[in-house]
Design an enzyme around this catalytic site. Structure first.
Site, PDB file in Angstrom:
ATOM      1  N   LYS A 196      14.810  19.856   1.402  1.00  0.00           N
ATOM      2  CA  LYS A 196      15.225  18.796   1.951  1.00  0.00           C
ATOM      3  C   LYS A 196      15.328  18.632   3.761  1.00  0.00           C
ATOM      4  O   LYS A 196      16.655  18.815   4.075  1.00  0.00           O
ATOM      5  CB  LYS A 196      16.509  17.831   1.426  1.00  0.00           C
ATOM      6  CG  LYS A 196      16.293  16.509   1.952  1.00  0.00           C
ATOM      7  CD  LYS A 196      17.697  16.166   1.713  1.00  0.00           C
ATOM      8  CE  LYS A 196      18.287  15.892   3.017  1.00  0.00           C
ATOM      9  NZ  LYS A 196      17.916  15.256   4.454  1.00  0.00           N
ATOM     10  N   GLU A 199      15.978  14.348   7.449  1.00  0.00           N
ATOM     11  CA  GLU A 199      15.428  13.151   8.045  1.00  0.00           C
ATOM     12  C   GLU A 199      14.975  12.421   9.322  1.00  0.00           C
ATOM     13  O   GLU A 199      14.275  11.799   9.600  1.00  0.00           O
ATOM     14  CB  GLU A 199      16.049  11.408   6.763  1.00  0.00           C
ATOM     15  CG  GLU A 199      17.594  11.271   7.649  1.00  0.00           C
ATOM     16  CD  GLU A 199      18.635  12.335   7.476  1.00  0.00           C
ATOM     17  OE1 GLU A 199      18.522  13.183   7.196  1.00  0.00           O
ATOM     18  OE2 GLU A 199      19.993  11.599   7.369  1.00  0.00           O
ATOM     19  N   ARG A 200      15.508  13.191  10.618  1.00  0.00           N
ATOM     20  CA  ARG A 200      15.245  12.391  11.980  1.00  0.00           C
ATOM     21  C   ARG A 200      14.193  13.993  12.037  1.00  0.00           C
ATOM     22  O   ARG A 200      13.670  13.623  13.371  1.00  0.00           O
ATOM     23  CB  ARG A 200      16.496  13.254  12.124  1.00  0.00           C
ATOM     24  CG  ARG A 200      17.970  12.440  11.957  1.00  0.00           C
ATOM     25  CD  ARG A 200      19.399  11.945  12.551  1.00  0.00           C
ATOM     26  NE  ARG A 200      20.027  12.903  12.477  1.00  0.00           N
ATOM     27  CZ  ARG A 200      21.366  12.973  13.066  1.00  0.00           C
ATOM     28  NH1 ARG A 200      21.034  12.299  14.758  1.00  0.00           N
ATOM     29  NH2 ARG A 200      22.078  14.459  12.705  1.00  0.00           N
ATOM     30  N   CYS A 304      24.146  24.794  17.852  1.00  0.00           N
ATOM     31  CA  CYS A 304      25.609  24.911  16.961  1.00  0.00           C
ATOM     32  C   CYS A 304      26.067  26.002  17.867  1.00  0.00           C
ATOM     33  O   CYS A 304      27.300  26.740  17.721  1.00  0.00           O
ATOM     34  CB  CYS A 304      25.273  24.942  15.432  1.00  0.00           C
ATOM     35  SG  CYS A 304      25.092  27.032  15.089  1.00  0.00           S
ATOM     36  N   GLU A 404      33.610  18.856  18.313  1.00  0.00           N
ATOM     37  CA  GLU A 404      32.546  18.816  18.886  1.00  0.00           C
ATOM     38  C   GLU A 404      31.587  17.826  19.448  1.00  0.00           C
ATOM     39  O   GLU A 404      31.601  16.628  18.787  1.00  0.00           O
ATOM     40  CB  GLU A 404      31.986  19.368  17.617  1.00  0.00           C
ATOM     41  CG  GLU A 404      30.558  20.849  18.039  1.00  0.00           C
ATOM     42  CD  GLU A 404      29.348  20.494  16.164  1.00  0.00           C
ATOM     43  OE1 GLU A 404      29.669  19.932  15.162  1.00  0.00           O
ATOM     44  OE2 GLU A 404      28.395  21.849  16.287  1.00  0.00           O
TER      45      GLU A 404
HETATM   46  P1  NAD Z   1      23.832  15.991   9.604  1.00  0.00           P
HETATM   47  O1  NAD Z   1      25.334  17.030   9.243  1.00  0.00           O
HETATM   48  O2  NAD Z   1      24.288  15.079  10.338  1.00  0.00           O
HETATM   49  O3  NAD Z   1      22.780  16.386   8.625  1.00  0.00           O
HETATM   50  C1  NAD Z   1      22.873  17.883   8.224  1.00  0.00           C
HETATM   51  C2  NAD Z   1      21.781  17.240   6.756  1.00  0.00           C
HETATM   52  O4  NAD Z   1      22.750  16.677   5.470  1.00  0.00           O
HETATM   53  C3  NAD Z   1      20.888  16.215   6.880  1.00  0.00           C
HETATM   54  O5  NAD Z   1      20.044  16.637   5.802  1.00  0.00           O
HETATM   55  C4  NAD Z   1      21.253  15.202   6.730  1.00  0.00           C
HETATM   56  O6  NAD Z   1      20.471  14.096   5.786  1.00  0.00           O
HETATM   57  C5  NAD Z   1      22.085  15.864   5.464  1.00  0.00           C
HETATM   58  N1  NAD Z   1      23.862  15.114   5.874  1.00  0.00           N
HETATM   59  C6  NAD Z   1      23.702  13.931   6.519  1.00  0.00           C
HETATM   60  N2  NAD Z   1      25.341  13.160   7.257  1.00  0.00           N
HETATM   61  C7  NAD Z   1      25.951  13.533   5.473  1.00  0.00           C
HETATM   62  C8  NAD Z   1      25.891  13.422   4.548  1.00  0.00           C
HETATM   63  N3  NAD Z   1      27.746  12.547   5.227  1.00  0.00           N
HETATM   64  N4  NAD Z   1      26.817  13.655   3.474  1.00  0.00           N
HETATM   65  C9  NAD Z   1      25.581  14.463   2.592  1.00  0.00           C
HETATM   66  N5  NAD Z   1      24.798  14.925   3.460  1.00  0.00           N
HETATM   67  C10 NAD Z   1      24.838  14.853   4.984  1.00  0.00           C
HETATM   68  O7  NAD Z   1      23.778  17.573  11.165  1.00  0.00           O
HETATM   69  P2  NAD Z   1      23.401  17.448  12.201  1.00  0.00           P
HETATM   70  O8  NAD Z   1      23.710  16.606  13.049  1.00  0.00           O
HETATM   71  O9  NAD Z   1      21.868  17.119  11.577  1.00  0.00           O
HETATM   72  O10 NAD Z   1      23.219  18.905  13.173  1.00  0.00           O
HETATM   73  C11 NAD Z   1      24.151  19.081  13.687  1.00  0.00           C
HETATM   74  C12 NAD Z   1      25.075  19.578  12.834  1.00  0.00           C
HETATM   75  O11 NAD Z   1      24.823  20.790  12.387  1.00  0.00           O
HETATM   76  C13 NAD Z   1      26.082  20.324  13.495  1.00  0.00           C
HETATM   77  O12 NAD Z   1      28.023  19.651  13.224  1.00  0.00           O
HETATM   78  C14 NAD Z   1      26.577  21.274  14.476  1.00  0.00           C
HETATM   79  O13 NAD Z   1      27.040  22.159  14.895  1.00  0.00           O
HETATM   80  C15 NAD Z   1      25.127  21.977  13.280  1.00  0.00           C
HETATM   81  N6  NAD Z   1      24.421  23.108  12.825  1.00  0.00           N
HETATM   82  C16 NAD Z   1      25.189  24.377  12.594  1.00  0.00           C
HETATM   83  C17 NAD Z   1      24.603  25.240  12.466  1.00  0.00           C
HETATM   84  C18 NAD Z   1      25.490  26.853  12.101  1.00  0.00           C
HETATM   85  O14 NAD Z   1      24.567  27.914  11.543  1.00  0.00           O
HETATM   86  N7  NAD Z   1      26.575  26.115  11.904  1.00  0.00           N
HETATM   87  C19 NAD Z   1      23.445  25.713  13.031  1.00  0.00           C
HETATM   88  C20 NAD Z   1      23.172  24.966  13.690  1.00  0.00           C
HETATM   89  C21 NAD Z   1      23.446  23.785  13.481  1.00  0.00           C
END
Ligand code: NAD
Length: 519
Positions: A196, A199-200, A304, A404
């Protein structure tokens, strides 16, 4: 040819019309080897972050569609798991070549949906490609262990078996690299997969799925579903899914870890970060400042492993204004424009959030040395742009330090000694990455040993390990036991079976049953 066609359909043909004036193609699902239109009535508009024009609509897959994806993966599992390791290796060889051949299309798709510059998008694909290349050495990676004569005529051996159906949930910021951390590793071990993507920006994942099929991945072995919360809950709860890989924010990652482990799944959850760069006064000044500027503002800070926080130790604080000079020279523009150094943020909401956090610095007594909030990008006035921003005089109790930011914002702290800088970093809950800049081996060595962060750079600003190692974020940046890719990735996607066998040329007669614990 199929790849170009898919790209063409995704970008130019109209299969639905949301606004009369803006024809857009719907993003498809990939289930059981077919790219299909969803029957859902819930759609998410996806905007080009540089213009905010709607460029596709992403379905929130229905329950039936998601069940169909898992059922397909379950059906495909036995045949795929039983295929020879050489067969799966050959598919990975083909896959890595196809990714290389289609690098440009993949990067363009990322720039269009995610916003990052084309050069940076190619880097995104490259870092994922390296994982696929690593998967090609599965014939070594998946070796078990053996020992002969653990007792008289008795040998013990271990085999690594796949788990079954595995699933991945990915963030928006690396639409190629992060999916490629997941399904190739899982599949080369013999698992089947349900992905999955964010979605963005799921377009790049769809191209990667097409290429996987072209490389010979059989129907049902890889499936892609789309959606948000419902899809995430489905993945966490479905009893046929054995393991979940997650990368994204803490809010989602902690929730997913708790919910999916409750149903007995293995979960690896990579989450948010606040990476500190420590600048020692003996560092090579020019190089350090260039590295810091690139790592803070590249990808508009949406990495990240971005160095979003810098701690100047002792006299190095005199260099703070030098960073400003470098940051001011960076070009903010749409990612597909020549000369762009940083593109837009992913959404207007992300821009508002970043601007709010910059303002919190002002309100709480910090100083804005460089303010990118009112950046003007000619021809892209509707884009989600924020220019490089530097906040100085920051203290650890301020909101802009604690949260963050995930934008092109560098938060600047000062410390008197290396120990103070280490204490600041270790007191921060996140443990994703850090870097020290120094010319002293002894200083670097002390830092490596004393710092409580999983990925450490020494004169390297973004120390993301190559795939023969693992991505070892720690503390609040990670939940789980085994990390992504490398040896730990193989461990995550396999289960051990230990066989103890006794083979004798002649049967030995036992006079009576041995009831004591055999030793
Ligand atoms: P996000 O958590 O908003 O989304 C990630 C995924 O989770 C998506 O597929 C989304 O559909 C789902 N999701 C979003 N909100 C949710 C919720 N409340 N409950 C359940 N599922 C949910 O993250 P993002 O904005 O797409 O990405 C940025 C974040 O990811 C930053 O915090 C960044 O640091 C982190 N990140 C971490 C790593 C790492 O390896 N540590 C790598 C890349 C990004």
């Amino acid at each position: 040819v199929k790849m170009i066609l898919l790209f063409f359909i995704q970008n130019f043909f109209s299969t639905s019309t949301r606004c009369a004036s803006v024809p857009v193609a719907n993003t498809k699902l990939f289930i059981d080897g077919k790219f299909i239109d969803s029957t859902t009535d819930k759609w998410i508009d996806l905007h080009n972050p540089a213009t905010n024009e709607v460029i596709t609509r992403v379905p929130e897959a229905t329950q039936d569609e998601m069940f169909a994806a898992v059922a397909a993966a379950k059906r495909a599992f036995r045949g795929w798991a039983d295929s020879s390791v050489l067969h799966r290796q050959q598919i990975m060889f083909k896959y890595q070549q196809l990714i290389k051949d289609n690098m440009k299309e993949l990067a363009e798709s990322i720039t269009k949906e995610q916003g990052k510059t084309l050069a940076d998008a190619e880097g995104d694909v490259m870092r994922g490609l390296q994982v696929v290349e690593h998967c090609c050495s599965i014939t070594n990676l998946n070796l078990g262990e053996t020992m002969t004569s653990v007792a008289k005529d008795m040998d013990t051996l271990t085999y690594r078996y796949p788990l079954g159906v595995c699933a991945g949930i990915t963030p928006f910021n690396f639409p190629a690299m992060i999916p490629l951390w997941m399904f190739p590793m899982a599949m080369v071990c013999g698992n089947t997969y349900v992905l999955k993507p964010s979605e963005r920006d799921p377009g790049c994942t769809m191209l990667l799925a097409q290429l996987a099929q072209d490389a010979g991945v059989p129907d049902g072995a890889l499936n892609v579903i789309h959606g948000a919360h419902d899809a995430v809950n489905f993945v966490c709860d479905n009893p046929d899914i054995r393991a979940v890989s997650f990368v994204g924010s803490n809010q989602a990652g902690e929730y997913i870890y708790d919910r999916a482990t409750k149903t007995g799944k293995r979960v690896q959850s990579n989450m948010g970060a606040k990476n500190h760069g420590i600048i020692m006064p003996d560092a090579a000044k020019e190089n350090t400042l260039n590295q810091l500027t690139g790592a803070a503002f590249g990808a508009a800070g949406q990495r990240c492993m971005a160095l979003s926080t810098v701690v100047f130790v002792g006299e190095s604080k005199e260099w703070i204004t030098d960073i400003k000079e470098r940051a001011e020279k960076l070009t903010v523009n749409a990612g597909d424009q020549a000369g762009a150094d940083l593109g837009p943020l992913i959404s207007p909401e992300a821009k508002d959030r970043v601007c709010r956090l910059i303002q919190s610095g002002v309100d709480e007594g910090a100083n804005i040395l460089l303010d990118g909030r009112n950046v003007n990008v000619k021809g892209y006035e509707n884009g989600n742009f924020v220019g490089p921003t530097i906040i100085t005089n920051v203290t650890t109790d301020m909101t802009c330090y604690r949260e963050e930011i995930f934008g092109p914002v560098l938060v600047v702290l000062e410390a008197d000694t290396l120990d103070d800088a280490i204490n600041i970093t270790n007191a921060n809950p996140y443990g994703n990455g850090t870097a020290i800049f120094t010319r002293s081996g002894a200083t670097a060595r002390k830092f490596i040993n004393d710092i409580d962060v999983g990925q450490v750079g020494v004169n390297v600003p973004i120390p993301v390990p190559l795939p023969m190692f693992s991505f070892t974020g720690s503390r609040a940046s990670f939940r789980g036991d085994t990390h992504f890719y490398g040896k730990e990735g193989i461990q995550f996607y396999t289960q051990l079976k230990t066989i103890t066998q006794l083979w004798r040329e002649e049967d030995v007669e036992h006079s009576k049953p041995a009831v004591a614990m055999p030793v």
